[in-house]
Each structure stands twice: as C-alpha cells, then as structure tokens.
Design a protein around this motif. Structure first.
Motif, PDB file in Angstrom:
ATOM      1  N   SER A   1       0.840  -1.210   0.000  1.00 55.58           N
ATOM      2  CA  SER A   1       0.000   0.000   0.000  1.00 55.58           C
ATOM      3  C   SER A   1       0.867   1.248   0.000  1.00 55.58           C
ATOM      4  CB  SER A   1      -0.921   0.019   1.211  1.00 55.58           C
ATOM      5  OG  SER A   1      -1.873  -0.994   1.118  1.00 55.58           O
ATOM      6  N   ASP A   2       1.935   1.233   0.795  1.00 55.99           N
ATOM      7  CA  ASP A   2       2.848   2.374   0.836  1.00 55.99           C
ATOM      8  C   ASP A   2       3.537   2.576  -0.513  1.00 55.99           C
ATOM      9  OD1 ASP A   2       2.174   2.758   3.476  1.00 55.99           O
ATOM     10  OD2 ASP A   2       4.011   1.848   4.280  1.00 55.99           O
ATOM     11  N   TYR A   3       3.928   1.475  -1.151  1.00 51.89           N
ATOM     12  CA  TYR A   3       4.573   1.556  -2.466  1.00 51.89           C
ATOM     13  C   TYR A   3       3.622   2.193  -3.479  1.00 51.89           C
ATOM     14  CZ  TYR A   3       7.009   0.211  -6.714  1.00 51.89           C
ATOM     15  OH  TYR A   3       7.643   0.245  -7.935  1.00 51.89           O
ATOM     16  N   ILE A   4       2.383   1.730  -3.494  1.00 58.73           N
ATOM     17  CA  ILE A   4       1.394   2.260  -4.439  1.00 58.73           C
ATOM     18  C   ILE A   4       1.136   3.739  -4.153  1.00 58.73           C
ATOM     19  CG2 ILE A   4      -1.011   2.090  -5.236  1.00 58.73           C
ATOM     20  CD1 ILE A   4       0.856  -0.195  -6.192  1.00 58.73           C
ATOM     21  N   LYS A   5       1.024   4.101  -2.880  1.00 52.09           N
ATOM     22  CA  LYS A   5       0.800   5.507  -2.514  1.00 52.09           C
ATOM     23  C   LYS A   5       1.979   6.362  -2.966  1.00 52.09           C
ATOM     24  CE  LYS A   5      -0.287   8.613   1.327  1.00 52.09           C
ATOM     25  NZ  LYS A   5      -0.015   9.719   0.468  1.00 52.09           N
ATOM     26  N   THR A   6       3.180   5.873  -2.772  1.00 53.36           N
ATOM     27  CA  THR A   6       4.374   6.604  -3.215  1.00 53.36           C
ATOM     28  C   THR A   6       4.342   6.794  -4.723  1.00 53.36           C
ATOM     29  OG1 THR A   6       5.674   5.749  -1.376  1.00 53.36           O
ATOM     30  CG2 THR A   6       6.903   6.574  -3.270  1.00 53.36           C
ATOM     31  N   MET A   7       3.957   5.755  -5.443  1.00 46.57           N
ATOM     32  CA  MET A   7       3.893   5.814  -6.902  1.00 46.57           C
ATOM     33  C   MET A   7       2.855   6.848  -7.350  1.00 46.57           C
ATOM     34  SD  MET A   7       3.371   2.659  -9.578  1.00 46.57           S
ATOM     35  CE  MET A   7       1.803   2.198  -8.878  1.00 46.57           C
ATOM     36  N   VAL A   8       1.692   6.835  -6.739  1.00 46.05           N
ATOM     37  CA  VAL A   8       0.626   7.774  -7.098  1.00 46.05           C
ATOM     38  C   VAL A   8       1.025   9.207  -6.733  1.00 46.05           C
ATOM     39  CG1 VAL A   8      -1.764   8.434  -6.610  1.00 46.05           C
ATOM     40  CG2 VAL A   8      -1.192   6.040  -7.020  1.00 46.05           C
ATOM     41  N   ASP A   9       1.630   9.380  -5.568  1.00 46.46           N
ATOM     42  CA  ASP A   9       2.089  10.711  -5.159  1.00 46.46           C
ATOM     43  C   ASP A   9       3.146  11.255  -6.121  1.00 46.46           C
ATOM     44  OD1 ASP A   9       0.381  10.627  -2.987  1.00 46.46           O
ATOM     45  OD2 ASP A   9       1.957  10.198  -1.513  1.00 46.46           O
ATOM     46  N   ALA A  10       4.044  10.393  -6.578  1.00 48.53           N
ATOM     47  CA  ALA A  10       5.077  10.816  -7.522  1.00 48.53           C
ATOM     48  C   ALA A  10       4.445  11.256  -8.837  1.00 48.53           C
ATOM     49  CB  ALA A  10       6.073   9.685  -7.770  1.00 48.53           C
ATOM     50  N   ARG A  11       3.454  10.525  -9.292  1.00 50.99           N
ATOM     51  CA  ARG A  11       2.752  10.899 -10.527  1.00 50.99           C
ATOM     52  C   ARG A  11       2.018  12.235 -10.338  1.00 50.99           C
ATOM     53  NH1 ARG A  11       4.084  10.525 -14.881  1.00 50.99           N
ATOM     54  NH2 ARG A  11       4.477   8.330 -14.653  1.00 50.99           N
ATOM     55  N   GLU A  12       1.407  12.424  -9.172  1.00 48.91           N
ATOM     56  CA  GLU A  12       0.702  13.681  -8.893  1.00 48.91           C
ATOM     57  C   GLU A  12       1.677  14.864  -8.936  1.00 48.91           C
ATOM     58  OE1 GLU A  12      -2.134  15.724  -5.491  1.00 48.91           O
ATOM     59  OE2 GLU A  12      -0.823  14.073  -4.922  1.00 48.91           O
ATOM     60  N   GLN A  13       2.840  14.717  -8.309  1.00 42.58           N
ATOM     61  CA  GLN A  13       3.828  15.794  -8.312  1.00 42.58           C
ATOM     62  C   GLN A  13       4.294  16.117  -9.737  1.00 42.58           C
ATOM     63  OE1 GLN A  13       4.528  17.730  -5.626  1.00 42.58           O
ATOM     64  NE2 GLN A  13       2.870  16.490  -4.802  1.00 42.58           N
ATOM     65  N   ALA A  14       4.505  15.085 -10.540  1.00 39.96           N
ATOM     66  CA  ALA A  14       4.914  15.307 -11.927  1.00 39.96           C
ATOM     67  C   ALA A  14       3.818  16.032 -12.702  1.00 39.96           C
ATOM     68  CB  ALA A  14       5.255  13.972 -12.602  1.00 39.96           C
ATOM     69  N   GLU A  15       2.583  15.637 -12.504  1.00 41.99           N
ATOM     70  CA  GLU A  15       1.470  16.280 -13.221  1.00 41.99           C
ATOM     71  C   GLU A  15       1.291  17.728 -12.780  1.00 41.99           C
ATOM     72  OE1 GLU A  15      -0.412  15.225 -15.892  1.00 41.99           O
ATOM     73  OE2 GLU A  15       1.188  13.733 -15.889  1.00 41.99           O
ATOM     74  N   LEU A  16       1.458  18.001 -11.496  1.00 43.19           N
ATOM     75  CA  LEU A  16       1.375  19.386 -11.029  1.00 43.19           C
ATOM     76  C   LEU A  16       2.466  20.244 -11.672  1.00 43.19           C
ATOM     77  CD1 LEU A  16       0.560  18.860  -7.238  1.00 43.19           C
ATOM     78  CD2 LEU A  16      -0.921  19.927  -8.958  1.00 43.19           C
ATOM     79  N   LYS A  17       3.647  19.681 -11.812  1.00 46.75           N
ATOM     80  CA  LYS A  17       4.743  20.418 -12.445  1.00 46.75           C
ATOM     81  C   LYS A  17       4.458  20.631 -13.932  1.00 46.75           C
ATOM     82  CE  LYS A  17       7.813  21.419 -10.250  1.00 46.75           C
ATOM     83  NZ  LYS A  17       8.225  22.627  -9.500  1.00 46.75           N
ATOM     84  N   ARG A  18       3.831  19.646 -14.579  1.00 44.29           N
ATOM     85  CA  ARG A  18       3.457  19.798 -15.995  1.00 44.29           C
ATOM     86  C   ARG A  18       2.444  20.931 -16.152  1.00 44.29           C
ATOM     87  NH1 ARG A  18      -0.556  18.678 -19.015  1.00 44.29           N
ATOM     88  NH2 ARG A  18      -1.633  17.451 -17.436  1.00 44.29           N
ATOM     89  N   VAL A  19       1.493  21.009 -15.222  1.00 41.64           N
ATOM     90  CA  VAL A  19       0.501  22.082 -15.254  1.00 41.64           C
ATOM     91  C   VAL A  19       1.187  23.433 -15.044  1.00 41.64           C
ATOM     92  CG1 VAL A  19      -1.474  23.043 -13.997  1.00 41.64           C
ATOM     93  CG2 VAL A  19      -1.428  20.618 -14.575  1.00 41.64           C
ATOM     94  N   HIS A  20       2.181  23.470 -14.181  1.00 45.53           N
ATOM     95  CA  HIS A  20       2.935  24.704 -13.966  1.00 45.53           C
ATOM     96  C   HIS A  20       3.631  25.139 -15.252  1.00 45.53           C
ATOM     97  CE1 HIS A  20       5.940  27.023 -11.189  1.00 45.53           C
ATOM     98  NE2 HIS A  20       5.299  27.810 -12.002  1.00 45.53           N
ATOM     99  N   LEU A  21       4.179  24.184 -15.992  1.00 43.57           N
ATOM    100  CA  LEU A  21       4.786  24.501 -17.284  1.00 43.57           C
ATOM    101  C   LEU A  21       3.762  25.120 -18.225  1.00 43.57           C
ATOM    102  CD1 LEU A  21       7.028  21.443 -18.218  1.00 43.57           C
ATOM    103  CD2 LEU A  21       7.747  23.803 -17.877  1.00 43.57           C
ATOM    104  N   GLU A  22       2.594  24.534 -18.267  1.00 42.25           N
ATOM    105  CA  GLU A  22       1.531  25.039 -19.134  1.00 42.25           C
ATOM    106  C   GLU A  22       1.120  26.449 -18.710  1.00 42.25           C
ATOM    107  OE1 GLU A  22      -0.343  24.779 -22.521  1.00 42.25           O
ATOM    108  OE2 GLU A  22       1.047  23.259 -21.773  1.00 42.25           O
ATOM    109  N   TYR A  23       1.078  26.700 -17.404  1.00 36.38           N
ATOM    110  CA  TYR A  23       0.755  28.023 -16.874  1.00 36.38           C
ATOM    111  C   TYR A  23       1.784  29.052 -17.365  1.00 36.38           C
ATOM    112  CZ  TYR A  23       0.620  31.837 -13.472  1.00 36.38           C
ATOM    113  OH  TYR A  23       0.587  33.065 -12.878  1.00 36.38           O
ATOM    114  N   ILE A  24       3.071  28.703 -17.286  1.00 34.58           N
ATOM    115  CA  ILE A  24       4.117  29.620 -17.751  1.00 34.58           C
ATOM    116  C   ILE A  24       3.945  29.900 -19.241  1.00 34.58           C
ATOM    117  CG2 ILE A  24       6.610  29.854 -18.177  1.00 34.58           C
ATOM    118  CD1 ILE A  24       7.030  28.372 -15.494  1.00 34.58           C
TER     119      ILE A  24
END
Length: 110
Positions: A65-88
């Motif tokens: 469960s911790d591994y899956i949560k870490t994986m999902v959190d990592a994907r969320e952080q990457a997607e937030l950064k992608r959105v930040h790129l789009e904002y710029i």
C-alpha cells in the motif's frame, strides 16, 4: 502588460520548471516501470507458496500500500509540475499578446 513577476525571462522560468518536471516524471515512471519487479521480489521473499496466495499476501500488505501511494504521489507531483509549465506558457502568450496590442495602439496614436 508587465514582465514576468520573478524578474527572470519567461524562457528561463520555463527551463527551470521543465527541468524539475523531467526529474519528477522520471521518478514517477521508474516507480511504475518497476512495479512488477518489486511485486515479484516480494512474492519470492515469501518462500515456497502458491503464486496466487503470495500475490494476495503482498498486495494486502501495508508495504505494498505504501509503495502504491508513493507511486501515485510521484505521478501527482509530476502532473502538477506539468501544469505549472503550461501556466508559464500561457502567461508568456498573454504577455506577448498584450505587448503586441500595446505596440499596435502606439502606432495608431502616433
């Protein structure tokens, strides 16, 4: 319209955020790509046990469960950064358009 708030050119802001995005995306991809290998290693560590039971034991564990949560959190952080790129990118386009409009207005009034 004003220049970027951070006093860095839009291109430099984009480069910095893009570099962060690539690192975050790479980390998320690594977790996703190694998911099967991690599962197999954890199943093998349980010893001589039917595959279905070993899979159920691993997938039911807090570790998994911790591994899956870490994986999902990592994907969320990457997607937030992608959105930040789009904002710029969007802010630069707004800035560019406003400057073009201002130049056009100056030509009309001179």
């Amino acid at each position: 319209m004003t220049a970027p708030a951070s006093n860095l050119p839009w291109s430099e802001q984009y480069r910095i955020v893009a570099k962060d995005y690539v690192a975050l995306k790479s980390a998320a991809d690594m977790l996703e790509e190694t998911k099967s290998a991690v599962l197999a290693k954890r199943m093998a560590a349980l010893g001589d046990m039917p595959v279905s039971r070993a899979e159920m034991a691993v997938k039911g564990s807090d570790e998994w469960s911790d591994y899956i949560k870490t994986m999902v959190d990592a994907r969320e952080q990457a997607e937030l950064k992608r959105v930040h790129l789009e904002y710029i990118r969007m802010k630069f386009m707004e800035w560019q358009s406003a400057n073009a409009t201002q130049r056009a207005e100056m030509r009309l009034t001179s």
